[in-house]
Design an enzyme around this catalytic site. Structure first.
Site, PDB file in Angstrom:
ATOM      1  N   ASP A   7      38.618  24.162  30.765  1.00  0.00           N
ATOM      2  CA  ASP A   7      37.314  24.433  31.362  1.00  0.00           C
ATOM      3  C   ASP A   7      37.164  25.940  31.527  1.00  0.00           C
ATOM      4  O   ASP A   7      37.963  26.579  32.221  1.00  0.00           O
ATOM      5  CB  ASP A   7      37.217  23.736  32.723  1.00  0.00           C
ATOM      6  CG  ASP A   7      35.799  23.702  33.267  1.00  0.00           C
ATOM      7  OD1 ASP A   7      34.885  24.174  32.574  1.00  0.00           O
ATOM      8  OD2 ASP A   7      35.618  23.208  34.399  1.00  0.00           O
ATOM      9  N   ASP A 102      31.421  24.641  27.247  1.00  0.00           N
ATOM     10  CA  ASP A 102      32.455  25.346  28.009  1.00  0.00           C
ATOM     11  C   ASP A 102      33.649  24.478  28.389  1.00  0.00           C
ATOM     12  O   ASP A 102      34.476  24.885  29.217  1.00  0.00           O
ATOM     13  CB  ASP A 102      31.847  25.947  29.273  1.00  0.00           C
ATOM     14  CG  ASP A 102      31.232  24.897  30.194  1.00  0.00           C
ATOM     15  OD1 ASP A 102      31.097  23.724  29.763  1.00  0.00           O
ATOM     16  OD2 ASP A 102      30.870  25.246  31.335  1.00  0.00           O
ATOM     17  N   GLU A 103      33.768  23.296  27.786  1.00  0.00           N
ATOM     18  CA  GLU A 103      34.914  22.458  28.136  1.00  0.00           C
ATOM     19  C   GLU A 103      35.259  21.506  27.000  1.00  0.00           C
ATOM     20  O   GLU A 103      34.442  21.240  26.106  1.00  0.00           O
ATOM     21  CB  GLU A 103      34.653  21.670  29.422  1.00  0.00           C
ATOM     22  CG  GLU A 103      33.531  20.658  29.314  1.00  0.00           C
ATOM     23  CD  GLU A 103      33.393  19.823  30.572  1.00  0.00           C
ATOM     24  OE1 GLU A 103      34.424  19.429  31.143  1.00  0.00           O
ATOM     25  OE2 GLU A 103      32.243  19.565  30.976  1.00  0.00           O
TER      26      GLU A 103
END
Length: 353
Positions: A7, A102-103
């Site tokens: 993350d 983003d993850e």
């Protein structure tokens, strides 16, 4: 299964800070108009000290911190940074499921033989992302997606949490049940009225209690996850634009002849695969992984595709020698891959004689 969840920390805000370093010391909110109906997309850690968080109204964020700086999201810019991050990650861990900009999840088990190696691998990912992109990320490592995802949030920003096999219940039990993915406000309220506040309380429910509080399949899935049971595999794209084989050695190997032998064996398997599918490949890539988990790749592209095992092997060995000339030393892994796949094999003059 050993999986990591990665993350990126306050990603949108972190990118804005890289683009405008003067924002690093200021409370920064990425979102809509604070004088309208805008919503916070993310906030940097300076702003979070005021209780500002994602999905909060920008008006409320401004009320909590009148000195906050508000910027509109720049999604094209964020996608560019995201691609840099994930291309960096794939140099270390090839198999990745991106679940957002983003993850995502990383299959550490295909490289690491145990959790000690998985920790070292996750550390390598974290460090390399920071050095290459100047962004920080937090990682959780566990035996399942649910454990890894929860673990990645425990030591933000820039932290690493490893939950070894057999320690899942111990890790999850004391946590608030709302931290368990899938437990929404309604389910949480129903459980709370029954006196259940923690993940451990949900995990301990009997079949009869579960049927009363969370009936149906969803309830069983939630209880399984509370116990650290989550059989979901990584979901990967189905389009195949390349094929490869690689081998992680029980002990690091420095003998070039033995490395050549491994590459020739892999090239033979690749050629067989190409032949069965009536395909040829124009690009050959050799991959090397050193004991410190750093990776080097060398590639060459042919004017006309090939499915010949000897030719693929010769090219792979030449690429290996080139890489070892640049950085000598024993290897933890070697691999060879082919890409630029074509459906119809064309016979070159060299191959026709």
């Amino acid at each position: 299964m050993i999986v990591a969840h990665l993350d990126l920390d306050a990603f949108f805000a972190a990118v804005e800070e890289l683009e405008s370093p003067e924002l690093r010391t200021k409370p920064l909110v990425v979102g809509g108009d604070p004088h309208g109906r805008g919503v916070v997309a993310t906030a940097n850690y300076e702003a979070r000290r005021y209780g500002i968080h994602s999905a909060m109204s920008c008006a409320e964020a401004l009320r909590r911190c009148p000195a906050a700086v508000f910027v509109q999201p720049r999604h094209t810019l964020y996608r560019t940074y995201s691609e840099d991050v994930w291309s960096t990650v794939r140099e270390i861990v090839p198999t990745v499921e991106r679940t957002g900009i983003d993850e995502g999840y990383l299959d550490l088990g295909e490289i690491a033989r145990d959790f000690s190696e998985a920790r070292a691998l996750a550390e390598a990912v974290r460090t390399t992302v920071r050095v290459r992109t100047r962004l920080t990320c937090s990682l959780g490592v566990g035996t399942s997606k649910v454990v890894a995802k929860i673990a990645s949030d425990r030591r933000k920003p820039g932290g690493l949490t490893v939950v070894r096999a057999g320690r899942e219940s111990e890790f999850l039990a004391p946590l608030n049940m709302r931290l368990l993915p899938g437990v929404g406000p309604r389910s949480a309220e129903r459980l709370r009225r029954a006196g259940i506040e923690t993940v451990g309380g949900l995990a301990a429910l009997s079949d009869r209690e579960l049927q009363t509080l969370l009936p149906g399949k969803v309830g069983r899935v939630m209880r399984d996850r509370a116990r650290g049971i989550d059989p979901r595999p990584l979901e990967l794209g189905t389009e195949r634009i390349s094929i490869s084989h690689e081998e992680t050695f029980d002990r690091d190997i420095g003998d070039p002849e033995r490395l050549h032998s491994e590459l020739r064996r892999m090239a033979s398997r690749l050629a067989e695969h190409l032949s069965k599918r009536h395909q040829s490949a124009r690009t050959v890539t050799t991959k090397l992984r050193y004991p410190d988990f750093s990776i080097r790749t060398r590639s060459t592209t042919l004017p006309i595709g090939t499915d010949d095992a000897d030719r693929i092997a010769t090219l792979a060995c030449t690429l290996l020698d080139r890489a070892l000339h640049d950085r000598p030393g024993p290897l933890r892994l070697v691999g060879v891959g082919v890409s630029g796949l074509e459906e119809h094999h064309q016979l070159s003059l060299a191959e026709g004689f």
